[in-house]
Write an enzyme that holds these catalytic residues in place. Structure first.
Site, PDB file in Angstrom:
ATOM      1  N   GLU A  31      36.486  32.780  50.615  1.00 28.58           N
ATOM      2  CA  GLU A  31      35.151  32.704  51.173  1.00 28.58           C
ATOM      3  C   GLU A  31      34.523  31.409  50.646  1.00 28.58           C
ATOM      4  O   GLU A  31      34.507  31.178  49.435  1.00 28.58           O
ATOM      5  CB  GLU A  31      34.313  33.908  50.707  1.00 28.58           C
ATOM      6  N   ARG A 258      44.902  40.490  40.008  1.00 30.95           N
ATOM      7  CA  ARG A 258      44.230  39.211  39.914  1.00 30.95           C
ATOM      8  C   ARG A 258      44.386  38.630  38.527  1.00 30.95           C
ATOM      9  O   ARG A 258      44.639  39.338  37.553  1.00 30.95           O
ATOM     10  CB  ARG A 258      42.772  39.286  40.350  1.00 30.95           C
ATOM     11  N   LYS A 268      32.816  34.181  40.547  1.00 30.03           N
ATOM     12  CA  LYS A 268      32.136  33.068  41.200  1.00 30.03           C
ATOM     13  C   LYS A 268      30.642  33.100  40.895  1.00 30.03           C
ATOM     14  O   LYS A 268      30.003  32.070  40.827  1.00 30.03           O
ATOM     15  CB  LYS A 268      32.379  33.124  42.712  1.00 30.03           C
TER      16      LYS A 268
END
Ligand code: ATP
Ligand code: MG
Length: 751
Positions: A31, A258, A268
């Site tokens: 994104e 992850r 983020k």
């Protein structure tokens, strides 16, 4: 390809062998709401790496369904990162926002099928109606709206005639599903916001769960690889594609763990806060775990890729020690970059018996590095050495210069201290020394013994440079907020002196400053007037045990690789380490499997017990580390229906080719469920492997007769179809045909 195949590659290979797809197509779908970080690098390496390994392709897709946080500057940063790592995407960059019209049409189709409805409950009510893990949810009264009413409302939503939060579009699935995600998930919400790409056309925006699977389907993705937190969303992914009938060569979602690294943050949100707060200089601050940060600091793409390779791909979340990343860059630069001399904290040395102006020839590389090249170093009466390489009151084992102990100047002569000049506070300001003319490096005939060689620069020709030293950005091993920022993470030295050979005529240069570490000319701030060097990493791990300070010319780590245990930081206990060692050396298990077994008491004792019954340690270990591990995860020993002996028996049946590996998984599941003997299950269900060519050949003939086009294509050179034929034959035998025999026979037939 990486040393050992990870579970994702195994899935891809199985799919190819089964003829599920002709070409592997993956995607990296960030994104564009922040700069990519090292976690994204892992995802990039996996997605682009798999496509490359299997001759397929990978798309770069901006997953831009959220108008309020996205921006083109992030799109550019993402493109830069992928390119810098050396990967290429197929065709142009894709954008989910380009699919908005198609996605809208699919939503309308779902409404028409009675599979989606406009709900007008408030956000809070929706949450309340959803129920809990132990209680079923209730369906909204609005779910009873007619198709016509839903269509009309959805269109109004699209056209901007409704307020934000007034309505949402939901899938009609199951309000009492055990998987809470399936309780009528949201597909669209209203947003009156400007989209950086789609402009102001849209007033409804699709949710991830709706947009992602459909974008994958539109692009012909085969393997949609994402992180573990999406495991429960997989059911929606499948529901959407199945309900819309998009099932031909459809993509499937697979999850991996992850990446997390200690002493840093990967969220983020926190990265954005760091940038906005000014605690770092920008997204490319060399202390950040962003690709732009590593790049500016001087990390090479090779080192990032080798790091991603070394941590492996797993299904369990864990934190990787940042030392492992530092190892990767050191390991990469060790043999690549020239070694030069720079003095960070200069102390003047005057050589009283020297009056010449000599120019020494010094190699850039040590002898064990297969690279050549040298530079000239001026030598004269006035020099500078590192302040800490001289001591008036040396501690024991101090190997450098003291009033009584001579030292070698690297690439030059041995000097002896004659006089120490101090200022009023007692600070040493200058050393007067003599040099020994017969001690020249390379032609030393003197009999003086020294314990070390130190770096130095010639006063007249040295150049002043700025050096930026970085420490970990967070002082906490698992930082939670900006409060944990290490206030001393950046130290700027403005008075360092470097030898004159280091004059850059091109940017992008890395050096080893001898005994200091690896440095990179800052790509942004470096100028001829103010040369700036970033410290990439020290020569050794300064955070692990502080070595004795006088370790001269610290030999960079030898080439032997340390054992890199997949994504773990916790050191093994003695017992675990002993098991790990035995498993890897004596039993020849790969490190990943050995690590899994050794660290889990339940698994290692199960394995040990089964080993007694079976002499194929590798085959057994694979089953224990995968199938058994999965079964035992949530079971107590007394609930377990199957025994180590039965598992050993199952492995023996694979080894003697009674059953295939694939069938073995099926048998294992049955065994775990019922506790029945594996041989019994195989017999009862007729699962014995078929290896007899006389039985297989007719099946191959039939498959070929049914697919004349593919036979022709294969013979015309489309060898990718080989997997198709193998898959068809395996399918015709319910997976019972011996794949090796099938492979050999098909090869024979298709020639
Ligand atoms: P957000 O919090 O905004 O959802 P994200 O970290 O999931 O952020 P995306 O831009 O959605 O970021 O991620 C793009 C891809 O990178 C996804 O496929 C995601 O699974 C993967 N990815 C993100 N973070 C990591 C990580 N730490 N380790 C491995 N893969 C990651
Ligand atoms: Mg995400």
């Amino acid at each position: 390809m990486s040393e050992h195949k990870d579970f994702l590659r195994s899935i891809v290979e199985e799919d190819l062998a089964a003829g599920k797809y002709e070409e592997v197509v993956t995607r990296f779908p960030p994104e564009p709401n922040g700069f990519p970080h090292i976690g994204h690098a892992k995802s990039i390496c996996i997605n682009f790496g798999i496509a490359k390994d299997y001759g397929g392709h990978c798309n770069l897709r901006m997953d831009d369904t959220n108008p309020t946080t996205e921006d083109t500057k992030y799109v550019e940063a993402l493109k830069d990162a992928v390119e810098w790592l050396g990967f290429k995407w197929e065709d142009g960059v894709r954008y989910t926002s380009d699919y908005f019209p198609k996605l809208y049409d699919y939503a309308v189709e779902l409404i028409k099928m009675g599979k989606a409805y406009v709900d007008s409950l408030s956000e809070e009510e929706i949450r309340e109606y959803r129920g809990t893990v132990t209680e079923a949810g209730r369906r909204s009264v609005y779910a009873e709206r007619s198709v016509e009413e839903n269509l009309a409302l959805f269109e109004k939503m699209k056209n901007g005639e409704c307020k934000e939060g007034e309505h949402v579009l939901r899938a009609k699935i199951d309000m009492s599903a055990a998987n809470m995600k399936l309780r009528d998930p949201l597909l669209y919400r209203i947003r009156h916001a400007h989209h950086y790409r789609a402009g102001d056309v849209w007033h409804v925006y699709p949710m991830y769960d709706f947009a992602h699977c459909l974008s994958d389907s539109i692009e012909g993705i085969t393997h949609s690889i994402c992180t573990l937190e999406f495991e429960n969303n997989r059911a929606i992914y499948d529901w959407v594609l199945d309900t819309l009938g998009l099932t031909k060569q459809r993509p499937y979602q697979h999850e991996f763990a992850r990446l997390g690294i200690n002493y840093t943050v990967m969220s983020k949100r926190l990265l954005l806060e760091l940038v906005k707060s000014g605690k770092v200089s920008g997204w490319d601050d060399p202390r950040l775990p962003t690709i732009a940060g590593y790049r500016r600091r001087g990390y090479t793409p090779e080192s990032i890729i080798s790091f991603c390779d070394s941590i492996g791909v797993a299904k369990a979340n864990s934190t990787v020690d940042v030392a492992q990343l530092e190892f990767a860059i050191r390991d990469d630069l060790n043999t690549k970059v020239p070694r030069v001399m720079c003095v960070l904290d200069p102390l003047k040395v005057t050589i009283e018996n020297y009056d010449g102006n000599e120019v020494l020839d010094a190699s850039y590389y040590p002898e064990d590095v297969p690279k050549e090249g040298s530079r000239a170093i001026p030598f004269s009466k006035e020099l500078y050495i590192e302040r800490e390489d001289f001591s008036l009151n040396p501690p024991k084992d101090y190997n450098r210069l003291t009033p009584d102990q001579p030292v070698r100047l690297r690439h030059a002569y041995i000097i002896t201290c004659k006089e120490v000049i101090q200022d009023a506070d007692g600070t040493v300001v200058e050393i007067k020394a003599v040099y020994h003319p017969d001690s020249k490096s390379g032609s030393d005939t003197s009999s003086i013994k020294v314990k070390s060689a130190i770096q130095w620069v010639d006063a007249a020709s040295a150049k002043k440079v700025e050096v930026r030293l970085y420490d970990r950005l967070f002082k906490d091993e698992a930082p939670q907020s900006l409060d944990d920022v290490n206030p001393d993470s950046l130290q700027i030295i403005k008075t360092a002196l470097i030898e004159p050979a280091v004059i850059l005529d091109r940017p992008d240069e890395r050096f080893q400053f001898e005994r200091q570490g690896y440095f990179y000319a800052d790509p942004v701030d470096y100028t001829d007037e103010n040369p700036v060097f970033n410290k990439i990493v020290g020569l050794k791990d300064s955070w692990s045990k502080k070595k004795k300070a006088d370790n001269l010319e610290p030999v960079p780590k030898p080439q032997t690789k340390v054992v890199q245990i997949e994504g773990e930081v916790v050191p093994m206990s003695q017992r675990e380490q002993a098991l790990f060692d035995r498993y890897t050396t004596e039993l020849k298990l790969n490190h990943e499997v050995a690590n899994t077994l050794a660290r889990d008491e339940k698994l290692s004792s199960f394995y040990e017990a089964a080993l007694g019954e079976c002499d194929s340690p590798v085959g057994l270990a694979n089953i224990v580390a995968n199938e058994v591990a999965r079964e035992l995860k949530d079971t107590e020993a007394d609930e377990r229906k199957f025994s180590p002996a039965q598992t050993a028996k199952l492995v023996k049946m694979i080894e003697d080719e009674t059953i295939s590996t694939k069938i073995a998984k099926q048998v294992f599941e049955e065994m775990a469920l019922s506790g029945k003997d594996p041989a019994h299950i195989v017999q009862e269900q007729g699962l014995t492997q078929i290896s007899d060519p006389a039985l297989i050949v007719p099946i191959i003939d039939e498959v070929m007769a049914k697919n004349p086009d593919n036979v022709e294509k294969f013979r015309a050179g489309n060898t990718k179809l080989f997997g198709f034929f193998v898959g068809q034959v395996l399918k015709a035998t319910d997976g019972k045909a011996n794949p090796q025999v099938v492979n050999a026979l098909i090869e024979e037939k298709l020639k």
